[in-house]
Scaffold this motif. Structure first.
Motif, PDB file in Angstrom:
ATOM      1  N   LEU A  29       0.817  -1.219   0.000  1.00  0.00           N
ATOM      2  CA  LEU A  29       0.000   0.000   0.000  1.00  0.00           C
ATOM      3  C   LEU A  29       0.852   1.272   0.000  1.00  0.00           C
ATOM      4  CD1 LEU A  29      -2.753  -1.155   2.522  1.00  0.00           C
ATOM      5  CD2 LEU A  29      -2.794  -1.246   0.017  1.00  0.00           C
ATOM      6  N   GLU A  30       2.120   1.109  -0.379  1.00  0.00           N
ATOM      7  CA  GLU A  30       3.025   2.251  -0.441  1.00  0.00           C
ATOM      8  C   GLU A  30       2.463   3.330  -1.353  1.00  0.00           C
ATOM      9  OE1 GLU A  30       7.580   2.888  -1.923  1.00  0.00           O
ATOM     10  OE2 GLU A  30       7.083   1.013  -0.906  1.00  0.00           O
ATOM     11  N   GLY A  31       2.525   4.567  -0.889  1.00  0.00           N
ATOM     12  CA  GLY A  31       2.026   5.688  -1.688  1.00  0.00           C
ATOM     13  C   GLY A  31       0.542   5.953  -1.493  1.00  0.00           C
ATOM     14  N   PHE A  32      -0.160   5.086  -0.772  1.00  0.00           N
ATOM     15  CA  PHE A  32      -1.575   5.313  -0.476  1.00  0.00           C
ATOM     16  C   PHE A  32      -1.658   6.253   0.723  1.00  0.00           C
ATOM     17  CE2 PHE A  32      -1.984   1.833  -3.184  1.00  0.00           C
ATOM     18  CZ  PHE A  32      -3.218   1.215  -3.205  1.00  0.00           C
ATOM     19  N   SER A  33      -2.568   7.203   0.673  1.00  0.00           N
ATOM     20  CA  SER A  33      -2.809   8.048   1.842  1.00  0.00           C
ATOM     21  C   SER A  33      -3.568   7.223   2.888  1.00  0.00           C
ATOM     22  CB  SER A  33      -3.644   9.270   1.449  1.00  0.00           C
ATOM     23  OG  SER A  33      -4.972   8.868   1.143  1.00  0.00           O
ATOM     24  N   VAL A  34      -3.669   7.747   4.082  1.00  0.00           N
ATOM     25  CA  VAL A  34      -4.425   7.077   5.142  1.00  0.00           C
ATOM     26  C   VAL A  34      -5.875   6.879   4.694  1.00  0.00           C
ATOM     27  CG1 VAL A  34      -5.287   7.313   7.510  1.00  0.00           C
ATOM     28  CG2 VAL A  34      -2.915   7.915   6.987  1.00  0.00           C
ATOM     29  N   ASP A  35      -6.445   7.908   4.082  1.00  0.00           N
ATOM     30  CA  ASP A  35      -7.832   7.802   3.605  1.00  0.00           C
ATOM     31  C   ASP A  35      -7.967   6.759   2.492  1.00  0.00           C
ATOM     32  OD1 ASP A  35      -8.720   9.716   5.388  1.00  0.00           O
ATOM     33  OD2 ASP A  35      -8.653  11.357   3.929  1.00  0.00           O
ATOM     34  N   GLU A  36      -7.000   6.717   1.583  1.00  0.00           N
ATOM     35  CA  GLU A  36      -7.045   5.723   0.498  1.00  0.00           C
ATOM     36  C   GLU A  36      -6.939   4.307   1.053  1.00  0.00           C
ATOM     37  OE1 GLU A  36      -5.135   8.079  -3.332  1.00  0.00           O
ATOM     38  OE2 GLU A  36      -3.779   7.303  -1.777  1.00  0.00           O
ATOM     39  N   ARG A  37      -6.080   4.116   2.037  1.00  0.00           N
ATOM     40  CA  ARG A  37      -5.965   2.785   2.665  1.00  0.00           C
ATOM     41  C   ARG A  37      -7.289   2.363   3.284  1.00  0.00           C
ATOM     42  NH1 ARG A  37      -0.263   1.298   5.165  1.00  0.00           N
ATOM     43  NH2 ARG A  37       1.081   2.272   3.634  1.00  0.00           N
ATOM     44  N   ALA A  38      -7.904   3.276   4.036  1.00  0.00           N
ATOM     45  CA  ALA A  38      -9.179   2.968   4.687  1.00  0.00           C
ATOM     46  C   ALA A  38     -10.262   2.676   3.649  1.00  0.00           C
ATOM     47  CB  ALA A  38      -9.595   4.122   5.594  1.00  0.00           C
ATOM     48  N   PHE A  39     -10.296   3.463   2.587  1.00  0.00           N
ATOM     49  CA  PHE A  39     -11.291   3.267   1.526  1.00  0.00           C
ATOM     50  C   PHE A  39     -11.066   1.936   0.815  1.00  0.00           C
ATOM     51  CE2 PHE A  39     -12.840   4.265  -2.880  1.00  0.00           C
ATOM     52  CZ  PHE A  39     -14.188   4.262  -2.563  1.00  0.00           C
ATOM     53  N   PHE A  40      -9.807   1.635   0.513  1.00  0.00           N
ATOM     54  CA  PHE A  40      -9.446   0.371  -0.137  1.00  0.00           C
ATOM     55  C   PHE A  40      -9.902  -0.817   0.715  1.00  0.00           C
ATOM     56  CE2 PHE A  40      -6.062  -2.885  -1.058  1.00  0.00           C
ATOM     57  CZ  PHE A  40      -6.438  -3.157  -2.367  1.00  0.00           C
ATOM     58  N   MET A  41      -9.661  -0.741   2.026  1.00  0.00           N
ATOM     59  CA  MET A  41     -10.067  -1.826   2.919  1.00  0.00           C
ATOM     60  C   MET A  41     -11.588  -1.966   2.957  1.00  0.00           C
ATOM     61  SD  MET A  41      -7.385  -3.339   3.887  1.00  0.00           S
ATOM     62  CE  MET A  41      -8.092  -4.386   5.134  1.00  0.00           C
ATOM     63  N   ARG A  42     -12.289  -0.849   2.982  1.00  0.00           N
ATOM     64  CA  ARG A  42     -13.765  -0.904   2.970  1.00  0.00           C
ATOM     65  C   ARG A  42     -14.265  -1.564   1.689  1.00  0.00           C
ATOM     66  NH1 ARG A  42     -13.389   4.392   4.860  1.00  0.00           N
ATOM     67  NH2 ARG A  42     -14.153   5.228   2.882  1.00  0.00           N
ATOM     68  N   LEU A  43     -13.650  -1.226   0.560  1.00  0.00           N
ATOM     69  CA  LEU A  43     -14.059  -1.830  -0.711  1.00  0.00           C
ATOM     70  C   LEU A  43     -13.779  -3.332  -0.729  1.00  0.00           C
ATOM     71  CD1 LEU A  43     -12.820   0.856  -3.280  1.00  0.00           C
ATOM     72  CD2 LEU A  43     -15.179   0.419  -2.547  1.00  0.00           C
ATOM     73  N   LEU A  44     -12.625  -3.724  -0.237  1.00  0.00           N
ATOM     74  CA  LEU A  44     -12.293  -5.155  -0.198  1.00  0.00           C
ATOM     75  C   LEU A  44     -13.267  -5.930   0.688  1.00  0.00           C
ATOM     76  CD1 LEU A  44      -8.385  -5.121   0.030  1.00  0.00           C
ATOM     77  CD2 LEU A  44      -9.772  -5.886  -1.901  1.00  0.00           C
ATOM     78  N   VAL A  45     -13.559  -5.380   1.861  1.00  0.00           N
ATOM     79  CA  VAL A  45     -14.495  -6.036   2.784  1.00  0.00           C
ATOM     80  C   VAL A  45     -15.875  -6.136   2.145  1.00  0.00           C
ATOM     81  CG1 VAL A  45     -15.706  -5.765   5.002  1.00  0.00           C
ATOM     82  CG2 VAL A  45     -13.221  -5.460   4.887  1.00  0.00           C
TER      83      VAL A  45
END
Length: 141
Positions: free
Chosen positions: A116-132
């Motif tokens: 997740l290098e280069g992802f902002s904190v918000d992008e990481r959280a959003f990515f995890m929500r989408l995966l879930v």
């Protein structure tokens, strides 16, 4: 079909790349990915039955039995009969199994951070929500 057009292929490729890196790190401690998955369940709650572990890990009975035997032989876990039902085997960590939690947590964080290098904190959280959410969609069928 191009990978960019298939979420399933992209997710599979990402999971494979991350698993390969985690596996490489675990090998230094003579632990496999399957063993690590079981250890993670036991770090959350020791004394689970083999049937509980089978369900949590999505494995069949024979696979869990073999995994438990190998991990017992390696000194990672030990089996004890359930005090209330001698037919049930409960699985507990050994000191070696417990000690791996802190080490492998570092590996897991490094592998995840790299992916997740280069992802902002918000992008990481959003990515995890989408995966879930996608996983939940697949589990509904």
């Amino acid at each position: 079909m191009d990978f960019a057009e298939s979420p399933g292929l992209l997710i599979n490729k990402l999971a494979h790349a991350m698993a390969l890196e985690m596996d490489r790190r675990l090998k230094a401690y003579d632990v496999t990915m399957s063993q690590w998955a079981m250890l993670k369940q036991l770090w959350q709650q020791e004394g689970r039955s083999q049937v509980e572990l089978q369900e949590l890990l999505g494995l069949d009975g024979a696979t869990i039995s073999g995994l438990v035997q190998r991990m017992t032989h390696l000194g990672l876990i030990q089996r004890r009969p359930d005090p209330g039902d001698k037919r049930v085997q409960r699985v507990f960590l050994t000191e070696r199994g417990r000690a791996l939690e802190q080490i492998t947590a570092i590996f897991e964080k490094e592998v995840n951070d790299h992916a997740l290098e280069g992802f902002s904190v918000d992008e990481r959280a959003f990515f995890m929500r989408l995966l879930v959410r996608a996983l939940h969609n697949c589990d509904e069928k």
